[in-house]
Enzyme design. Sequence first.
Site, short mmCIF file in Angstrom:
data_model
loop_
_atom_site.label_atom_id
_atom_site.label_comp_id
_atom_site.label_asym_id
_atom_site.label_seq_id
_atom_site.Cartn_x
_atom_site.Cartn_y
_atom_site.Cartn_z
N LYS A 142 64.16 69.69 59.93
CA LYS A 142 65.47 69.49 60.54
C LYS A 142 65.75 67.99 60.49
O LYS A 142 65.08 67.22 61.17
CB LYS A 142 65.47 69.96 62.00
N TRP A 155 60.26 75.60 73.07
CA TRP A 155 59.36 74.64 72.40
C TRP A 155 58.65 73.79 73.42
O TRP A 155 57.45 73.53 73.30
CB TRP A 155 60.13 73.78 71.40
N ASP A 194 59.09 65.31 71.69
CA ASP A 194 59.26 66.18 70.53
C ASP A 194 60.72 66.01 70.11
O ASP A 194 61.63 66.45 70.80
CB ASP A 194 58.97 67.64 70.94
C1 LIG Z 1 61.63 73.70 65.18
C2 LIG Z 1 61.05 73.06 66.35
C3 LIG Z 1 59.67 73.06 66.58
C4 LIG Z 1 58.68 73.78 65.69
O1 LIG Z 1 58.47 73.05 64.55
P1 LIG Z 1 57.35 73.48 63.50
O2 LIG Z 1 57.39 72.33 62.54
O3 LIG Z 1 57.80 74.76 62.89
O4 LIG Z 1 56.06 73.62 64.20
C5 LIG Z 1 59.20 72.38 67.68
N1 LIG Z 1 60.02 71.74 68.51
C6 LIG Z 1 61.36 71.74 68.34
C7 LIG Z 1 62.23 71.01 69.29
C8 LIG Z 1 61.91 72.40 67.25
O5 LIG Z 1 63.24 72.39 67.06
#
Ligand SMILES: *Cc1c(COP(=O)(O)O)cnc(C)c1O
Length: 356
Positions: free
Chosen positions: A192, A101, A168
């Site tokens: 999540k 990511w 993020d």
């Molecule tokens: C799941 C995840 C993403 C992707 O998220 P989307 O909402 O599907 O774009 C990005 N960064 C991390 C750390 C994630 O766990």
Amino acid sequence: MKMHNFCAGPCILPQSVFEKASQAVKDFDSSGLSILEISHRSNVFQQILKETRDLIKELTGLNNDYEVLLLQGGASLQFTMVPFNLAKNDESPLYLDTGRWANNAFLEAEKICKPLIVASSKDKNYNYIPKDYEISENASYFHCTSNNTIYGTQMKSFPKTKVPLISDMSSDILSRKLDYSQFDLIYAGAQKNIGAAGVTVVIVRKEILEKNLERNIPSYLDYRVQIAKDSCFNTSPVFSIYTAYLNLLWLKEQGGIEAMDKRNKKKAETLYAEIDKNDLFEGVAVKEDRSDMNVTFTLKEVSLKEKFAEICEEAGVVALKGHRTVGGYRASLYNALELESVEVLVGCMKRLNEIA
Ligand SMILES: *Cc1c(COP(=O)(O)O)cnc(C)c1O
């Protein structure tokens, strides 16, 4: 049979949230209307939108220097929005490469500006968090991924820097005690720990947006436009926001982040203790960087794989498969997962050891 869902995302939410959300689909707040058919501009929804944003601020302890936005496009669209809004042409933003990511965020930034990777743990398939790096004061910003969902590593502390600190936090927002005010921008896909997929939370310190950029930003992607429109630039993902609202209320009732922190640490300790004790299993991430949210581990004897799958299935343990780039297993222990589920999984691991 009670299911124990260890899915990495979309993930488990509290049962009470599932019930209230499904009730709202049939009849929202005894209005005779479904939550799916009300206007995003109606007073009832505007109130929910406001309360959802307020709850996020309240739970993270952030003041009015920050704005909470509820957008679409997932965390992935933030990979684009962050550089669009914050990268200055002559000052490269810096990215900490701690996984897929994190790397995707960097690759998207490359389409807009000239980002640099300040450090990377790619050499060991991202099983640790690099700590030895310097952040130049000339960088537009520093970007990191607080929890690496795929590899099971988590940043326990964040660098002190004068440049905007951006994270993020998709997989560990609201899961642990943190000084959220050390960040200038936080983003997270809702699926999540926050709610249903379809909405993305962005928390931004307004001050960092005041700079003049020589760049034309498409309206939807412009944080300043989204702030001016109170997250209603276009049709909001009404149902996803309502589900997030219900989950945030649940979180507050449980005692907020403080309570989640305790609960999540206890779950993670319980599982890591078994991984370390049980000679059939091995942890993937280095100990000091282990994540409390996503626990990655492998089975040393591949021949026992089927037997373990069978034991898990009988116990109602689901979604334990590791990401295809790491293999093995990954147990995601998001807020709503109960300690009991971790104990059931530990029971399965013990059982395998007894019969192996
Ligand atoms: C799941 C995840 C993403 C992707 O998220 P989307 O909402 O599907 O774009 C990005 N960064 C991390 C750390 C994630 O766990």
